[in-house]
Enzyme design. Structure first.
Site, PDB file in Angstrom:
ATOM      1  N   PHE A 154     -10.095  -5.492   3.502  1.00 18.45           N
ATOM      2  CA  PHE A 154     -11.239  -6.395   3.388  1.00 18.45           C
ATOM      3  C   PHE A 154     -11.064  -7.588   4.329  1.00 18.45           C
ATOM      4  CE2 PHE A 154     -12.623  -5.387  -1.269  1.00 18.45           C
ATOM      5  CZ  PHE A 154     -13.069  -4.149  -0.857  1.00 18.45           C
TER       6      PHE A 154
ATOM      7  N   HIS B 204      -4.414   5.073   7.321  1.00 16.94           N
ATOM      8  CA  HIS B 204      -4.772   4.277   6.144  1.00 16.94           C
ATOM      9  C   HIS B 204      -5.422   5.188   5.104  1.00 16.94           C
ATOM     10  CE1 HIS B 204      -5.560   0.636   3.958  1.00 16.94           C
ATOM     11  NE2 HIS B 204      -6.867   0.823   3.968  1.00 16.94           N
TER      12      HIS B 204
ATOM     13  N   HIS C  23      -3.969   4.268  -3.973  1.00 15.34           N
ATOM     14  CA  HIS C  23      -4.023   3.099  -3.094  1.00 15.34           C
ATOM     15  C   HIS C  23      -3.371   1.906  -3.777  1.00 15.34           C
ATOM     16  CE1 HIS C  23      -5.120   0.350  -0.105  1.00 15.34           C
ATOM     17  NE2 HIS C  23      -6.419   0.522  -0.034  1.00 15.34           N
TER      18      HIS C  23
ATOM     19  N   CYS D 269      -5.563  -5.104   2.100  1.00 15.55           N
ATOM     20  CA  CYS D 269      -4.801  -3.850   2.052  1.00 15.55           C
ATOM     21  C   CYS D 269      -3.910  -3.658   3.276  1.00 15.55           C
ATOM     22  CB  CYS D 269      -5.751  -2.672   1.886  1.00 15.55           C
ATOM     23  SG  CYS D 269      -6.719  -2.778   0.360  1.00 15.55           S
TER      24      CYS D 269
END
Length: 420
Positions: free
Chosen positions: A408, A315, A350, A175
């Site tokens: 991740f 974020h 997202h 991401c």
């Protein structure tokens, strides 16, 4: 001194709209765009934030639309918009496939690079094609399955469409991919390898496999009965993120070159910091150690201190662990009084690999408007770290903006931008 890097154009295709103006209006309204998604019908989580009304065949021509998957289409449209916004030309011509294509960039193609962040391949295409293979019908597998779905083809198709013959590749840092792409693009310009780089990210996460995987990981909000209230970054009642999609492409060039051609400089990319948590495959470091290092590195790279930052585009996924770790990191860097914090995922969901690029574009818009948009669905915080969350309505702000992206694998990427 390293060259200043200017943002001279941007293109956006998101659930908030297909233009910068539409996106800014929706952000300032501060209401979530999540809704029931027919693609996800029957799944435990059956809602998402969808890009509305994109006519790929009308925008790109039927042959190009047919051979490309949705995330590539987003990238193509966003790139064309960005190039036009930068005043580099992008008049339509006729491509080799007989369909409309963008015109030349007005620059030597060998000096123009394309770097796009994509977090994953197109699972929707692969699910369909694996279905053919699993049912013993390999002859039904499309010969376009690979070129329309592998991550690198977003950048490849943009280069083909625009005639950009410089370095061309995809960054994949989960991401944080879109933010990483912008940082790498900056380095290509500073090194003299390129004169212009189209940088950003693109992703469509609305596949049944993606939704199922994240549901099994307990990462998605399960507010099926009230999807518009599901995405709530930093809120005490957050329970997961909402799938989104979209693309953002920014035109980057050395500021001296931009001013020499009398281009409008939307913002300056002054700092970039990145690093890994080296902590856990999917969970962030609980104290935000990696995020702290990335933020500090971006400040140092820009020659700025914490007091120079006017707002933070966080974020802000809306998951319990990620928001807590990010809040801890921001408190460690900025102390008890953080700059105003916004988080776009409350409105648009997202977009995974595209999220960092979309946030960077939103940071540019916030700097140009001197305003920070509110966080959708924010009602109050929990935990020990109290951030200055912008809620309810936009708030005036001055100074630099930072955009934080994490993913991740413990990926951390932070961009620091200022008004020209």
């Amino acid at each position: 001194m390293p060259a200043e890097i200017a943002v001279t154009g941007l293109g956006l295709v998101t659930p908030a709209g297909h233009t910068a103006e539409e996106n800014w209006t929706a952000l300032c309204r501060g209401r979530s765009l999540a809704a029931a998604d027919p693609e996800l019908a029957g799944l435990p989580v059956d809602f998402s934030c969808q890009v509305p009304g994109l006519d790929a065949a009308g925008e790109l021509g039927r042959p190009l639309a047919r051979r490309t998957d949705r995330f590539i289409q987003f990238a193509l449209v966003a790139a064309r918009r960005a190039v036009a916004d930068a005043g580099l030309g992008c008049e339509e011509g006729v491509g080799g496939d007989g369909g409309p294509r963008a015109g030349g960039l007005g620059e030597p193609g060998e000096r123009v690079g394309v770097v796009l962040g994509v977090g994953s391949n197109s699972l929707s295409t692969y699910v369909t094609e694996f279905g053919h293979l699993g049912s013993g019908r390999p002859e039904r597998v499309s010969p376009l399955a690979l070129p329309r779905s592998v991550p690198s083809m977003a950048a490849g198709e943009v280069a083909l469409d625009l005639g950009a013959r410089g370095p061309n590749f995809t960054t994949a840092s989960a991401c944080a991919s879109g933010a990483t792409a912008l940082g790498v693009a900056r380095d290509l310009l500073r090194s003299g390898t390129c004169d212009i780089v189209l940088a950003g990210g693109s992703e469509s996460a609305r596949s049944r496999m993606t939704a199922t995987c994240f549901t099994r990981m307990r990462a998605l909000s399960r507010r099926r009965d009230e999807p518009a209230l599901a995405s709530r970054p930093f809120d005490a009642r957050r329970d997961g993120f909402v799938l989104g999609e979209g693309a953002a492409v920014l035109v980057l060039e050395r500021a001296a070159d931009a001013r020499a051609r009398r281009a409008r400089v939307r913002a300056v990319l002054r700092g970039y910091g990145a690093g890994a948590d080296a902590h856990h495959p999917v969970a962030p470091h609980p104290h935000g150690d990696g995020a702290v290092r990335a933020i500090t590195a971006a400040l140092r790279d820009a020659g700025c201190g914490p007091g120079d930052i006017g707002h933070i585009n966080a974020h802000g996924t809306g998951t319990p662990l990620n928001d807590a770790a990010e809040a801890a990191a921001l408190a460690r860097v900025f102390g008890d009084t953080t700059p105003p914090v916004t988080a776009a995922k409350g409105v648009i969901g997202h977009a995974l690999g595209a999220a960092g690029a979309v946030q960077a574009a939103y940071t540019v818009l916030a700097l140009s408007h001197g305003m920070v948009p509110p966080v959708a669905n924010f009602e109050g915080q929990d935990g020990d770290h109290k951030l200055d969350i912008v809620a309810g309505r936009p708030r005036p702000a001055a100074g630099a903006g930072i955009s934080c992206s994490f993913g991740f694998g413990g990926q951390n990427a932070v961009l620091l931008l200022t008004a020209d």
